[in-house]
Design a protein around this motif. Structure first.
Motif, mmCIF file in Angstrom:
data_model
loop_
_atom_site.group_PDB
_atom_site.id
_atom_site.type_symbol
_atom_site.label_atom_id
_atom_site.label_comp_id
_atom_site.label_asym_id
_atom_site.label_seq_id
_atom_site.Cartn_x
_atom_site.Cartn_y
_atom_site.Cartn_z
ATOM 1 N N ARG A 55 1.005 -1.298 -0.183
ATOM 2 C CA ARG A 55 -0.026 0.011 -0.057
ATOM 3 C C ARG A 55 0.782 1.202 -0.046
ATOM 4 O O ARG A 55 1.741 1.351 0.765
ATOM 5 C CB ARG A 55 -0.919 -0.359 1.179
ATOM 6 N N GLU A 56 0.519 2.235 -0.748
ATOM 7 C CA GLU A 56 0.891 3.484 -0.908
ATOM 8 C C GLU A 56 0.152 4.558 -0.354
ATOM 9 O O GLU A 56 -1.159 4.140 -0.178
ATOM 10 C CB GLU A 56 1.546 4.066 -2.313
ATOM 11 N N LYS A 57 0.249 6.025 -0.205
ATOM 12 C CA LYS A 57 -0.498 6.870 0.484
ATOM 13 C C LYS A 57 -1.660 6.953 -0.629
ATOM 14 O O LYS A 57 -2.726 7.548 -0.150
ATOM 15 C CB LYS A 57 0.355 8.083 0.902
ATOM 16 N N TYR A 58 -1.478 6.604 -1.949
ATOM 17 C CA TYR A 58 -2.352 7.179 -2.765
ATOM 18 C C TYR A 58 -3.282 5.941 -3.205
ATOM 19 O O TYR A 58 -3.997 5.828 -4.277
ATOM 20 C CB TYR A 58 -1.682 7.769 -4.048
ATOM 21 N N SER A 59 -2.987 4.738 -2.667
ATOM 22 C CA SER A 59 -3.565 3.342 -2.960
ATOM 23 C C SER A 59 -5.465 3.525 -2.988
ATOM 24 O O SER A 59 -5.625 3.870 -1.617
ATOM 25 C CB SER A 59 -3.089 2.366 -2.116
ATOM 26 N N ASP A 83 -7.849 6.118 0.200
ATOM 27 C CA ASP A 83 -7.698 5.601 1.756
ATOM 28 C C ASP A 83 -8.198 6.856 2.766
ATOM 29 O O ASP A 83 -8.262 7.883 2.515
ATOM 30 C CB ASP A 83 -6.012 5.683 2.147
ATOM 31 N N VAL A 85 -7.838 7.882 5.531
ATOM 32 C CA VAL A 85 -6.975 8.731 6.514
ATOM 33 C C VAL A 85 -6.720 9.810 5.595
ATOM 34 O O VAL A 85 -6.526 11.015 5.776
ATOM 35 C CB VAL A 85 -5.647 8.079 7.032
ATOM 36 N N LEU A 86 -6.079 9.470 4.026
ATOM 37 C CA LEU A 86 -5.851 10.325 3.464
ATOM 38 C C LEU A 86 -7.042 11.447 3.110
ATOM 39 O O LEU A 86 -6.853 12.717 2.831
ATOM 40 C CB LEU A 86 -5.165 10.066 2.048
ATOM 41 N N TRP A 87 -8.131 10.740 2.805
ATOM 42 C CA TRP A 87 -9.474 11.596 2.643
ATOM 43 C C TRP A 87 -9.709 12.518 3.735
ATOM 44 O O TRP A 87 -10.133 13.649 3.337
ATOM 45 C CB TRP A 87 -10.580 10.685 2.185
ATOM 46 N N ASN A 142 -2.729 11.995 -7.284
ATOM 47 C CA ASN A 142 -2.871 10.691 -6.500
ATOM 48 C C ASN A 142 -3.826 9.893 -7.170
ATOM 49 O O ASN A 142 -3.518 8.504 -7.094
ATOM 50 C CB ASN A 142 -3.291 11.185 -5.119
#
Length: 162
Positions: A55-59, A83, A85-87, A142
């Motif tokens: 997994r990457e931050k943009y996955s 993701d 968290v990123l959202w 992303n």
């Protein structure tokens, strides 16, 4: 389902199997594909994502909602998303930009009404507009980076659905 998932993050398809069979097959697949992929099943919802090592931050994540159909088949509503968290971080940053823009706008209006200079407020508002465009650009970038992973999740889903 349309093959161009880059334009359709939401989709609808039909599995020619009963819902219980689909859920059971995803449950079997869950043990086969770990740790490369992660599958969470709750009631008639299934979440597919890449494993923690890939997994990457943009996955992206794929959420499937299953519904029983009268003919015995299963309706599948799918949604690709970022993701969580990123959202949440992006929403928070958008909120901050909007608050700073609003405060600077109110301050500029007040100073203009009083005949005072409001150059700093205009600079802040312009900076916030540029920050919003930067956030938009980062989100699109992303999303574009995650397209190959969206295809991986789609092929994983299609192993069971079709």
């Amino acid at each position: 389902m349309e093959k161009n998932i880059t334009l359709r993050l939401r989709f609808y398809t039909v599995a020619n199997k009963p819902m219980d069979v689909v859920l059971h097959e995803f449950e079997k697949l869950k043990s086969e594909i770990e740790p490369d992929y992660k599958i969470k099943i709750s009631d008639h919802h299934i979440w597919l994502s890449l494993g923690i090592l890939k997994r990457e931050k943009y996955s992206p994540h794929l959420h499937l909602q299953l519904e029983r159909m009268e003919d015995g088949n299963t309706a599948v509503n799918g949604l690709y998303g970022p993701d969580p968290v990123l959202w949440t971080l992006f929403i928070f940053l958008h909120f901050l930009v909007a608050v700073f823009f609003f405060i600077a706008g109110v301050s500029a209006y007040s100073k203009a009404s009083l005949g005072q200079p409001f150059k700093i407020e205009i600079i802040i508002m312009t900076t916030m507009i540029m920050a919003w465009f930067l956030l938009y650009y980062m989100a699109r970038k992303n999303r574009k980076k995650g397209i190959p992973e969206m295809h991986q999740l789609q092929s994983l889903m299609e192993r069971i659905i079709h």
